[in-house]
Design a protein around this motif. Structure first.
Motif, PDB file in Angstrom:
ATOM      1  N   ALA A 122       0.798  -1.225   0.000  1.00 50.16           N
ATOM      2  CA  ALA A 122       0.000   0.000   0.000  1.00 50.16           C
ATOM      3  C   ALA A 122       0.832   1.276   0.000  1.00 50.16           C
ATOM      4  CB  ALA A 122      -0.975  -0.008   1.182  1.00 50.16           C
ATOM      5  N   ASP A 142       3.790   3.434  -4.806  1.00 48.22           N
ATOM      6  CA  ASP A 142       2.961   3.964  -5.894  1.00 48.22           C
ATOM      7  C   ASP A 142       2.871   2.980  -7.049  1.00 48.22           C
ATOM      8  OD1 ASP A 142       2.226   6.364  -4.736  1.00 48.22           O
ATOM      9  OD2 ASP A 142       4.035   7.404  -5.416  1.00 48.22           O
ATOM     10  N   SER A 196      -2.490   3.996   1.816  1.00 40.66           N
ATOM     11  CA  SER A 196      -1.402   4.648   1.091  1.00 40.66           C
ATOM     12  C   SER A 196      -1.251   6.102   1.516  1.00 40.66           C
ATOM     13  CB  SER A 196      -1.662   4.580  -0.416  1.00 40.66           C
ATOM     14  OG  SER A 196      -2.694   5.494  -0.776  1.00 40.66           O
TER      15      SER A 196
END
Length: 446
Positions: A163, A166, A190
């Motif tokens: 998470a 990217d 994230s």
């Protein structure tokens, strides 16, 4: 100098717990209730004497305190569906010398007035995930994904690892397994969690409009200018559902986004930088589509490095009762049938069904069964026909085809009569006329 805790008597501490602007519950290592404040008991329509010592899930609807005790996970401001609405719950494990000895939980509402005033705000937040687009905080967090089977634990652990990056993520799973929930969980964990989570269903949007929907357009008039989903997801996450249905020309554009981080809106000759994380979902293996020429090989190798395989419901039956209970109690609270229960025979039928529609199908079946029940118990008659008829398989290799067909027919009739002693109802269920049905009963000595 004495500490504050030394100066607070037990009665003062209890007074604080009883009158704080929250409801409290404390459980032991076995998730049995050790303490619960009076206002919480009033809301739950029980007494402290009845609640203390009971398993917490038998007192508090949809409780996850037992999960906190087992896993040690902290739940902060977690949506908790109870009595027909969502509340915000905090759950924290209690440790002594590094060992979990229980858990502490609180709900942010003290009485019904607080609940009514604030739950409307929670409901508004819950409804912001719409088909295609959510512009603020996502709803489904990792702890909202039900189940503790090995397969689901493995997926959750992988999500926690990937998470923060990217990197693009591919989620594979059959229809109805909840792939969007897993995508939202990744987004929530994230660094993009405060940015938009935007969904595009590549199968639902006509091919001629999908490019405009994704990349937008530019032009000399306001009517010819349109922001695409990539613009809407700027800084956040774009969830491409049913990616396998994306046309090959648009797959080229998606590959450029992944490699260069740019898009070209319709009518523009200039590449525009975008900062978007891609999470894609498919209900059939992309490799199969690639090998059949329906998916670009270069895009496949660019996006498949991190793949989450979501198991179908039939492969995670250890979670079945928990998921069923969650759907059932949520539904009976919503429709006001709080005293309803599921018959053991009904549950057995549910367990033996293969669930080709997975968790989504189970949810729909549970909802329908609750609405179709007039009494206090959900009986097998409230279930769809295909659920009531158990799966039967031909396994012998010593029978002729005719013998195998007759054996299967006899088994189906036997199973139907066990579930529906009324022969008229059994004949109707099997789609047979009364005379034909009685001929078969005579043939198989029923």
């Amino acid at each position: 100098m004495t500490s504050v805790t030394d100066r607070l008597t037990e009665s003062v501490l209890l007074e604080i717990l009883e009158n704080a602007f929250q409801w409290f519950v404390v459980v032991d290592r076995e998730a049995n209730i050790l303490y619960i404040n009076e206002e919480y008991c009033k809301f739950l329509e029980t007494t402290r004497e009845k609640a203390i010592g009971m398993p917490v899930e038998e007192v508090i609807e949809n409780s996850r305190m037992h999960e906190v005790v087992q896993t040690g996970e902290v739940h902060i401001a977690s949506p908790h569906f109870i009595k027909g609405t969502y509340m915000l719950a905090n759950r924290v494990p209690l440790e002594v010398d590094g060992e979990i000895v229980g858990a502490f939980g609180s709900v942010m509402f003290r009485d019904l007035n607080d609940w009514n005033n604030l739950s409307s705000h929670v409901r508004t937040t819950m409804e912001k995930i719409k088909v295609g687009h959510a512009t603020e905080n996502t709803i489904f967090q990792l702890q909202d994904i039900l189940g503790s089977s090995d397969s689901i634990r493995s997926v959750k652990e992988t999500i926690q690892m990937i998470a923060p990056s990217d990197l693009p993520v591919l989620i594979q799973g059959e229809s109805g397994t909840g792939k969007e929930m897993f995508a939202q969980s990744i987004h929530y964990l994230s660094n993009r969690s405060d940015k938009p989570f935007v969904k595009v269903n590549c199968a639902a949007i006509p091919v001629d409009f999908l490019e405009l929907e994704l990349f937008g357009s530019v032009g000399s008039t306001e009517h010819s200018q349109r922001k695409g989903r990539f613009h809407q997801a700027e800084g956040g996450t774009l969830f491409l559902d049913d990616l396998g249905d994306m046309p090959l020309p648009l797959q080229v554009e998606l590959l450029r986004v992944l490699q260069e981080g740019t898009i070209e809106p319709i009518g523009s000759q200039k590449a525009i930088k975008v900062n978007v994380r891609i999470i894609a979902a498919v209900n059939q293996p992309l490799k199969t589509l690639m090998e059949s020429g329906k998916f670009r090989e270069d895009l496949y190798y660019r996006i498949h490095a991190i793949t989450l395989q979501i198991p179908p419901l039939r492969q995670r039956m250890d979670d079945f009762e928990e998921i069923t209970s969650h759907f059932f109690h949520g539904t009976i609270a919503k429709v006001g049938k709080r005293n309803l229960s599921i018959a053991a025979e009904t549950m057995q039928y549910l367990k033996e069904y293969s669930w080709p529609g997975n968790v989504r199908e189970l949810y729909n079946v549970i909802q329908a069964a609750v609405y179709l029940t007039n009494g206090d118990v959900v009986l097998p008659s409230a279930l769809p026909q295909e659920v009531r008829l158990k799966s039967l398989y031909y396994t012998s290799n010593t029978q002729t085809l005719q013998q195998a067909v007759e054996q299967l027919e006899m088994n189906i009739i036997s199973e139907t009569l066990q579930a529906f002693p009324s022969r008229r109802e059994a004949a109707k269920l099997l789609g047979l006329s009364k005379s034909t049905f009685y001929e078969k009963l005579k043939k198989y000595n029923f």
